[in-house]
Design a protein around this motif. Structure first.
Motif, PDB file in Angstrom:
ATOM      1  N   SER A  63       0.807  -1.286  -0.167  1.00 53.91           N
ATOM      2  CA  SER A  63      -0.027   0.023  -0.056  1.00 53.91           C
ATOM      3  C   SER A  63       0.684   1.280  -0.079  1.00 53.91           C
ATOM      4  N   GLY A  64       0.314   2.094  -0.740  1.00 52.74           N
ATOM      5  CA  GLY A  64       1.510   3.533  -1.179  1.00 52.74           C
ATOM      6  C   GLY A  64       1.087   4.167  -2.152  1.00 52.74           C
ATOM      7  N   VAL A  65       2.190   4.850  -2.717  1.00 55.01           N
ATOM      8  CA  VAL A  65       2.006   5.576  -4.029  1.00 55.01           C
ATOM      9  C   VAL A  65       3.222   5.119  -4.783  1.00 55.01           C
ATOM     10  N   LEU A  66       3.136   5.198  -6.112  1.00 54.77           N
ATOM     11  CA  LEU A  66       4.113   4.991  -7.205  1.00 54.77           C
ATOM     12  C   LEU A  66       4.310   6.462  -7.501  1.00 54.77           C
ATOM     13  N   HIS A  67       5.538   6.812  -7.405  1.00 55.17           N
ATOM     14  CA  HIS A  67       5.884   8.353  -7.847  1.00 55.17           C
ATOM     15  C   HIS A  67       6.822   8.313  -8.944  1.00 55.17           C
ATOM     16  N   THR A  68       6.493   9.103  -9.894  1.00 52.99           N
ATOM     17  CA  THR A  68       7.288   9.308 -11.030  1.00 52.99           C
ATOM     18  C   THR A  68       8.029  10.845 -11.043  1.00 52.99           C
ATOM     19  N   VAL A  69       9.465  10.379 -10.904  1.00 53.81           N
ATOM     20  CA  VAL A  69      10.317  11.420 -10.453  1.00 53.81           C
ATOM     21  C   VAL A  69      10.131  12.690 -11.521  1.00 53.81           C
ATOM     22  N   LYS A  70       9.904  13.865 -11.172  1.00 50.64           N
ATOM     23  CA  LYS A  70      10.015  15.144 -11.804  1.00 50.64           C
ATOM     24  C   LYS A  70      11.030  15.906 -11.562  1.00 50.64           C
ATOM     25  N   SER A  71      11.474  17.007 -12.536  1.00 55.73           N
ATOM     26  CA  SER A  71      12.567  17.984 -12.380  1.00 55.73           C
ATOM     27  C   SER A  71      12.289  18.471 -10.962  1.00 55.73           C
ATOM     28  N   GLY A  72      13.485  18.650 -10.077  1.00 56.77           N
ATOM     29  CA  GLY A  72      13.389  19.357  -8.764  1.00 56.77           C
ATOM     30  C   GLY A  72      13.143  18.631  -7.730  1.00 56.77           C
ATOM     31  N   ASP A  73      12.898  17.120  -7.862  1.00 61.40           N
ATOM     32  CA  ASP A  73      12.440  16.298  -6.892  1.00 61.40           C
ATOM     33  C   ASP A  73      13.605  15.826  -6.165  1.00 61.40           C
ATOM     34  N   THR A  74      13.373  15.665  -4.885  1.00 57.40           N
ATOM     35  CA  THR A  74      14.337  15.311  -3.940  1.00 57.40           C
ATOM     36  C   THR A  74      13.712  14.205  -3.167  1.00 57.40           C
ATOM     37  N   LEU A  75      14.453  13.254  -2.515  1.00 55.25           N
ATOM     38  CA  LEU A  75      13.815  12.208  -1.629  1.00 55.25           C
ATOM     39  C   LEU A  75      13.216  12.991  -0.422  1.00 55.25           C
ATOM     40  N   SER A  76      13.820  13.923  -0.081  1.00 59.81           N
ATOM     41  CA  SER A  76      13.138  14.613   1.178  1.00 59.81           C
ATOM     42  C   SER A  76      11.733  15.334   0.679  1.00 59.81           C
ATOM     43  N   LYS A  77      11.563  15.742  -0.358  1.00 52.98           N
ATOM     44  CA  LYS A  77      10.597  16.415  -1.029  1.00 52.98           C
ATOM     45  C   LYS A  77       9.301  15.535  -1.277  1.00 52.98           C
ATOM     46  N   ILE A  78       9.887  14.269  -1.976  1.00 54.43           N
ATOM     47  CA  ILE A  78       8.653  13.352  -1.987  1.00 54.43           C
ATOM     48  C   ILE A  78       8.304  12.529  -0.969  1.00 54.43           C
ATOM     49  N   ALA A  79       9.036  12.367   0.369  1.00 56.14           N
ATOM     50  CA  ALA A  79       8.806  11.867   1.517  1.00 56.14           C
ATOM     51  C   ALA A  79       7.625  12.937   2.210  1.00 56.14           C
ATOM     52  N   SER A  80       7.987  14.247   2.265  1.00 56.54           N
ATOM     53  CA  SER A  80       6.989  15.301   2.692  1.00 56.54           C
ATOM     54  C   SER A  80       5.760  15.402   1.977  1.00 56.54           C
ATOM     55  N   THR A  81       5.606  15.423   0.452  1.00 59.03           N
ATOM     56  CA  THR A  81       4.574  14.998  -0.315  1.00 59.03           C
ATOM     57  C   THR A  81       3.569  14.097   0.161  1.00 59.03           C
ATOM     58  N   TYR A  82       4.168  13.114   0.348  1.00 61.52           N
ATOM     59  CA  TYR A  82       3.144  11.809   0.897  1.00 61.52           C
ATOM     60  C   TYR A  82       3.097  11.485   2.098  1.00 61.52           C
ATOM     61  N   GLU A  88      11.814   5.427   4.873  1.00 68.53           N
ATOM     62  CA  GLU A  88      11.126   4.376   4.539  1.00 68.53           C
ATOM     63  C   GLU A  88      11.373   4.083   2.941  1.00 68.53           C
ATOM     64  N   ILE A  89      11.425   5.246   2.335  1.00 65.31           N
ATOM     65  CA  ILE A  89      11.651   5.200   0.498  1.00 65.31           C
ATOM     66  C   ILE A  89      12.946   4.924   0.421  1.00 65.31           C
ATOM     67  N   VAL A  90      13.857   5.250   0.984  1.00 63.81           N
ATOM     68  CA  VAL A  90      15.132   4.905   0.908  1.00 63.81           C
ATOM     69  C   VAL A  90      15.392   3.347   0.995  1.00 63.81           C
ATOM     70  N   THR A  91      14.915   2.641   2.298  1.00 66.65           N
ATOM     71  CA  THR A  91      15.212   1.463   2.316  1.00 66.65           C
ATOM     72  C   THR A  91      14.386   0.739   1.405  1.00 66.65           C
ATOM     73  N   TYR A  92      13.005   0.773   1.212  1.00 67.72           N
ATOM     74  CA  TYR A  92      12.258   0.115   0.219  1.00 67.72           C
ATOM     75  C   TYR A  92      12.849  -0.213  -1.202  1.00 67.72           C
ATOM     76  N   ASN A  93      13.372   1.183  -1.627  1.00 63.61           N
ATOM     77  CA  ASN A  93      13.785   1.069  -2.897  1.00 63.61           C
ATOM     78  C   ASN A  93      15.423   0.780  -3.108  1.00 63.61           C
ATOM     79  N   PRO A 110       6.360   3.445   0.206  1.00 65.29           N
ATOM     80  CA  PRO A 110       5.243   2.701   1.056  1.00 65.29           C
ATOM     81  C   PRO A 110       4.545   3.342   2.018  1.00 65.29           C
ATOM     82  N   GLY A 111       3.315   3.303   2.261  1.00 69.54           N
ATOM     83  CA  GLY A 111       2.510   4.116   3.492  1.00 69.54           C
ATOM     84  C   GLY A 111       2.064   5.259   2.535  1.00 69.54           C
ATOM     85  N   GLY A 112       2.810   5.718   1.753  1.00 77.16           N
ATOM     86  CA  GLY A 112       2.529   7.247   1.345  1.00 77.16           C
ATOM     87  C   GLY A 112       1.203   7.316   0.849  1.00 77.16           C
TER      88      GLY A 112
END
Length: 270
Positions: A63-82, A88-93, A110-112
């Motif tokens: 359960s969670g979200v499948l995110h497609t990376v866009k220009s300007g994305d960072t792991l921190s930004k993606i984590a905050s968005t969801y 959790e993102i780092v470990t799972y991927n 995961p869990g996003g």
């Protein structure tokens, strides 16, 4: 991987499922052990979407979200968005904390959760809060009044409001001393019944998933008309109002839950 039936083994990658006769969004999600929202988000669907035979659906392993990376994305930004922790993102991927992301790359969160839009609060006259309830349980078919959700029951007198210890609003059902009523409760918006049955202090309960992280919960029914997995539209009768569970009188307990947090129902219904 493409399949027409879910594998019982733990899944680690995204796969494709072919819609079969009799499938619903909720039964497919349950079959693969993911949330209905996860299925909706991964396939750009809504609770109003109609599944067609042989349609290919993207199935996430968790359960969670499948995110497609866009220009300007960072792991921190993606984590905050969801709304998840970056680790959790780092470990799972299997990524490094400082990994460079490639535009177009797909990352499982995961869990996003895709955050539900917040309704705009505006001053409302007390009178307008109580407009447009269904008039009778036998003839009313609640119709949209331009609000985000419809008034969910025949009665329209609030006997108890939202507080830190009370997670919804209680609406009187003009009940009888034996806990029965002549009033029905109704779906406040289109959605999929994710739960229908007894639920502890809520008594006989219906929960409807409306997509975008929004769930409505209706408690204390005397009897239920809908079943888990059923699609409903705004105004669909859900059951007869009652006083089951932790209840001292016949009423509807109505909650709005956004991304797992209780909201003020009066900001959503009128």
């Amino acid at each position: 991987m493409t399949s027409s039936a879910a594998s019982m083994a733990p899944r680690e990658s995204v796969e494709t499922y072919i819609v079969q006769s009799g499938d619903t969004l909720s039964t497919i999600a349950s079959q693969f052990g993911i949330s209905t929202n996860t299925l909706l988000w991964a396939n750009n669907l809504t609770v109003r979407s109609v599944l067609k035979l042989n349609t290919e659906l993207t199935i996430l392993p968790v359960s969670g979200v499948l995110h497609t990376v866009k220009s300007g994305d960072t792991l921190s930004k993606i984590a905050s968005t969801y709304g998840v922790d970056q680790t959790e993102i780092v470990t799972y991927n299997n990524l490094d904390d400082d990994a460079a992301l490639t535009v177009g790359e797909k990352i499982i969160v995961p869990g996003g959760e895709i955050q539900a839009p917040v309704p705009v609060s505006r001053p409302v006259a007390i009178k307008s809060i109580f407009t447009s309830p269904p008039t009778t349980s036998s003839t009313s078919t609640a119709s949209s009044t331009g609000a985000r959700m419809l008034w969910p029951t025949d009665g329209h007198y609030i006997v108890r409001g939202l507080s830190w210890y009370h997670t919804g609003v209680d609406i009187d059902c003009d009940g009888r001393a034996n806990g029965t009523s002549t009033n029905d409760n109704y779906a406040a918006a289109d959605g999929i019944v994710q739960y229908s049955g007894a639920k502890g202090g809520y008594g006989n309960t219906v929960e409807i998933n409306h997509g975008n992280g929004i769930v409505t919960r209706y408690g204390h029914f005397y009897s239920l008309y809908v079943t888990t997995g059923q699609s409903v539209t705004a105004g669909t009768p859900l059951g007869r109002c009652g006083s089951t569970g932790n209840s001292t009188g016949t009423h509807l307990h109505f909650e709005v839950i956004g991304n797992g947090r209780f909201k003020n129902p009066l900001e959503y219904i009128r």
